[in-house]
Write an enzyme that holds these catalytic residues in place. Structure first.
Site, mmCIF file in Angstrom:
data_model
loop_
_atom_site.group_PDB
_atom_site.id
_atom_site.type_symbol
_atom_site.label_atom_id
_atom_site.label_comp_id
_atom_site.label_asym_id
_atom_site.label_seq_id
_atom_site.Cartn_x
_atom_site.Cartn_y
_atom_site.Cartn_z
ATOM 1 N N ASP A 1 0.883 -1.172 0.000
ATOM 2 C CA ASP A 1 0.000 0.000 0.000
ATOM 3 C C ASP A 1 0.915 1.216 0.000
ATOM 4 O O ASP A 1 2.039 1.128 -0.494
ATOM 5 C CB ASP A 1 -0.948 -0.049 1.207
ATOM 6 C CG ASP A 1 -2.253 0.690 0.949
ATOM 7 O OD1 ASP A 1 -2.182 1.816 0.419
ATOM 8 O OD2 ASP A 1 -3.331 0.156 1.250
ATOM 9 N N HIS B 1 2.045 2.099 -3.129
ATOM 10 C CA HIS B 1 1.004 2.971 -3.683
ATOM 11 C C HIS B 1 1.384 4.441 -3.665
ATOM 12 O O HIS B 1 0.578 5.279 -4.056
ATOM 13 C CB HIS B 1 -0.314 2.757 -2.941
ATOM 14 C CG HIS B 1 -0.930 1.420 -3.202
ATOM 15 N ND1 HIS B 1 -2.227 1.107 -2.877
ATOM 16 C CD2 HIS B 1 -0.423 0.298 -3.775
ATOM 17 C CE1 HIS B 1 -2.494 -0.137 -3.230
ATOM 18 N NE2 HIS B 1 -1.408 -0.651 -3.763
#
Lengths: 560, 303
Positions: free
Chosen positions: A329, A354
């Protein structure tokens, strides 16, 4: 007749050429922190002079050092995390660690070491740990494993229960805190490893923490899995140094710090007074396959943010430097659900993830004692950063989101004021999204917390290409004509693999120059002021990418 | 047929039928929309300015301001949207209500097309205790209707393939449920007006993406001695597996307060669709809350 702006939403000017590709393949193994930590060169120039933003009052480098001695030293007595079970099949936990941390409160560090008489004994397994006014020191060669038994983290009753969206279900693995009257800065340090075992099956169940989280992916639900390290409210001068973190069930590090805002008069006189995270390695997943042979991947390790300032409470006057982060993430997510300000994020290297992100929570605006507005996120400086997606070809399943660069994201369910954000001297390679400023991160979410993004600057940013087949995307969006984003300045921002089809913008005020910018955002409600002076523009930032840590075991290659 | 004054809209009238079929699985159910719309130029009749005192509209903004319409009949200024290469293309209008008993309604609209389209077949339940009607839009991409028309408010949306479905109205309405207390610690407490079920989006701001919109609630307790409201205990389940047919039913006969009722159209038990549920008792024939024949179960939340 009024022309439809729809075309402008879809793409930029059709006649603009695609930028030249300059291939920058290969990496340099000598500049990764793992290879330079003992030389203490990170955060210094070639002459050894410390980065002036990262110095103590005496002018020396802010880089921490290990304590001269420990309060207590614990010797490992097992070689494998699953070694030793009770008759119910539960982990036999090493209760010595928590007991020592209590005894060493306000005294010093609890050091976990390899058994010198049997070096195969190098593991500790514990349940929830509380590091209050103490330092947890995991020595080289040691791995501290989080128990896989949800019973050890039970909070609301839903911890480890499949199919429930309960963000508070579990306790943290490690909760860090400090008393107001302590002189000891709490910390997590050492050249060892803390492994959250997020991809391994839970005790008594046939699924892992990550599979529980994955079950909520389609409803964008929030799993209440344990946070690996959660730094509690009002914690003073938390520090992390050189520790390696693997496989957190959810976020790796939530960091908050005193002094708290909105006090109205809090001033950051020296970065690092709030917290210092230096030389930490986060690699998740850390293995290509789990013990059952299930392939691991960044996408599989959902919600495994690297470092999240502001996730738990206000975060202020901190330093995040010389870290290496590859995860599933956000590499770093500045969570503006509280007030976050005065952070320096420098000299870091990112792999999969991310993005270097702000959000999605940005609703922590406050009003100070004078009635002035305090933004949710402000005065953030990010520099000397590499983000490298080259690993896309060498792992299991991943998604495009695993290769984001710089992101500011929110939506109307959680928006607020973000301003005075400065990015400079950043290199990215093979990004899917190089720059993504989004005010509708999840358009499904309704609310009245309108995004309000102010001053954001990008200087000396270079996106390069090695193996990417698609153009990298730059997207700059405001919320509406009443809540535009900007001013956003782009100065010497070059993306080697970009075209008009990959440049999006809405409701934004964008300044270009004086350094070259090789794309022109355009769209509904977008004002672009071009002050580029080509003749005097510096060359694109020269990019060198370090060799990053990769998961253990046999690789079958990630497939995107 | 609608008589629309705006040139862009006139051009969009031609593909109206195609538009309707695109947005409806059963276009034949649609009533023909009749009437005319007139553009309003006098702010005395209809003021579509957006909080002028707070607006940050700079001179550079090339976005046309909202424009007003008065419509007679069932037609709306934005009901002639089209799909262009699978992207909705239409205007977004806020229904500002009737003008007395004239049969006319007022609208504030974008003066340009957006990647959203008014959806005449949207299933938008009316808000309890409110006379304001709600209406639907379908949008493509990351932009909500409020980003184009700041006089509108849209609820939590749902996604259908590449389109996002919104139910909207002029202002945010009180739904009729309030966070409450008194439930076991692993359930969320709500106090609701009669006829209203809790929605997760009423949980104020999410701290970390906990604001999904599906909730499952136990049989409520009625406050008979006070205000006739109902107290619910709920949790947010993960998504029901493919093929799952069980839905919550908060009034299964004989299912006591605090236990969870379900209606299953298919052969499975609720424990298969909702893993924390234990359904020890056999099902019985009945009717789901939506009115379909189903097997009713009474289960217990166990973790």
């Amino acid at each position: 007749m009024l022309a439809s702006p729809l075309a402008l939403l879809a793409c930029g000017p059709a006649e603009a050429p695609i930028a030249t590709r300059v291939y920058e393949c290969g990496s340099d193994p000598t500049i990764a922190f793992e290879n330079t930590k003992d030389a203490h060169t990170c955060g210094r120039d070639e002459n050894g002079v410390p980065d002036p933003n990262l110095v103590k009052a005496d002018g020396s480098s802010l880089e921490p050092s290990f304590p001269a001695e420990a309060c207590e030293t614990l010797v490992s007595n097992k070689s494998f995390p699953d070694e030793g079970k009770d008759k119910e099949g539960k982990d036999k936990l090493d209760t010595r660690v928590q007991e020592a941390l209590i005894r060493c409160k306000n005294k010093g560090a609890v050091k976990l070491v390899v058994d010198p008489s049997n070096t195969s004994n190098n593991a500790f397994v514990t349940g929830h740990l509380n590091v209050l006014d103490a330092v947890l020191w995991v020595d080289a060669g040691v791995t501290l494993y989080a128990s896989r038994d949800p019973y050890n983290y039970q909070n609301t009753g839903n911890c480890g229960v499949l199919g429930i969206n309960d963000a508070s279900a579990c306790l943290d693995y490690i909760t860090v805190g400090s008393s107001s009257n302590t002189s000891l800065a709490p910390g997590i340090i050492g050249d060892g490893t803390i492994d959250g075992q997020g991809g391994e099956p839970l005790i008594g169940r046939d699924y892992s923490w990550w599979q529980m989280s994955g079950a909520l992916r389609d409803v964008d639900g929030s799993i209440g899995n344990p946070t690996l390290i959660n730094v509690g409210s009002t914690t003073n001068r938390f520090w992390m140094y050189r520790i390696t973190l693997h496989n957190s069930p959810k976020f790796h590090v939530k960091v908050s710090s005193a002094p708290m805002r909105p006090a109205g008069d809090a001033v950051c006189t020296r970065h690092g007074d709030g917290f210092v995270i230096w030389g930490v390695t986060i690699l998740t997943p850390s293995r290509w396959f789990n013990s059952q042979g299930i392939p691991m991947s960044p996408q599989f390790s959902r919600n495994s943010d690297g470092i999240d300032p502001g996730s738990n409470d206000d975060s202020f006057c901190g330093v995040i430097a010389c870290n290496t982060i590859s995860t599933g993430d956000d590499h770093i997510a500045i969570k503006g659900g509280h007030s976050v300000s005065d952070l320096i994020i420098a000299h870091n290297h990112f792999g999969t993830g991310h993005g270097m992100s702000i959000g999605s929570e940005t609703f922590g605006d406050a009003i100070d004692a004078n009635g002035d507005k305090i933004p949710s996120v402000s005065n953030i400086e990010v520099y000397d950063l590499t983000i490298d997606a080259d690993s896309r070809w060498v792992g299991n399943r991943v998604s495009g989101a695993d290769f984001n660069g710089i992101r500011i994201k929110t939506d109307t369910s959680r928006g607020g004021n973000v301003t005075d954000i400065r990015y400079h001297d950043i290199c990215m390679r093979d990004m899917v999204n190089s720059i993504l400023i989004s005010t509708a991160y999840n358009p499904l979410f309704a609310g009245t917390y309108l995004p309000d993004f102010g001053d954001i600057s990008f200087k000396d940013i270079h996106g390069v290409t090695c193996m990417a087949e698609t153009q990298t995307i730059v997207s700059i969006n405001g919320f509406s004509v009443n809540n535009p984003t900007g001013p956003v300045s782009l100065d010497n921002v070059i993306m080697d693999n970009i075209g008009p089809q990959a440049t999006f913008a809405t409701f934004s005020d964008i300044d270009l120059g004086p350094g070259n910018v090789n794309f022109t955002p355009s769209g509904l409600g977008v004002k672009v002021t071009n002050n580029i002076v080509t003749e005097t523009s510096p060359p694109p930032r020269k990019c060198v990418f370090p060799t990053l840590p990769v998961p253990e075991g046999k690789s079958e290659g990630w497939v995107w | 047929m609608a008589k629309l004054r705006h040139a862009t809209l006139i051009l969009l009238l031609v593909p109206l039928l195609g538009s309707l079929s695109a947005f409806s699985g059963c276009a034949s159910k649609l009533k023909p929309r009749e009437g005319t719309c007139e553009r309003v130029t006098s702010s005395a009749v209809l003021n579509c300015d957006v909080d002028a005192a707070d607006a940050e509209i700079d001179p550079w903004a090339d976005v046309p301001p909202l424009v007003g319409y008065v419509c007679q009949g069932s037609v709306r200024p934005d009901d002639s949207a089209v799909m262009i290469e699978d992207v909705p293309n239409g205007r977004i209008c806020t229904d500002r209500g009737p003008i007395g008993d004239t049969g006319q309604r007022k609208y504030c609209c974008t003066d340009y097309d957006t990647p959203c389209a008014y959806n005449p077949t949207a299933d938008c339940p009316e808000t309890p205790n409110s006379s304001s009607s709600r209406y639907g839009f379908e949008c493509r991409g990351q932009m909500r209707p409020e980003m184009f028309n700041q006089t509108i408010y849209c609820d939590q949306a749902t996604r259908t393939d590449t389109l996002v479905n919104y139910c909207c109205n002029e202002k945010r309405l009180t739904w009729g449920c309030r966070p409450s207390n008194g439930c076991p610690r692993d359930l969320t407490a709500w106090n609701c007006d009669p006829g209203v079920l809790p929605r997760s989006q009423e949980l104020t701001v999410s701290k970390s993406r906990a604001d999904t919109y599906y909730m499952t609630c136990a049989t409520p307790k009625q406050n008979t001695d006070t205000d006739q409201t109902l107290n619910y205990c709920c949790y947010t389940p993960s998504i029901i597996p493919d093929g799952g047919t069980c839905t919550q039913h908060t009034s299964v006969p004989g299912c006591a307060t605090g236990r969870f009722g379900f209606a299953c159209v298919g052969p499975e038990s609720p424990s298969e669709d909702f893993p924390p549920m234990v359904c020890a008792e056999a099902g019985m024939p009945g009717t789901s809350m939506e009115g379909y024949p189903a097997t009713l179960y009474c289960c217990d939340f166990v973790n």
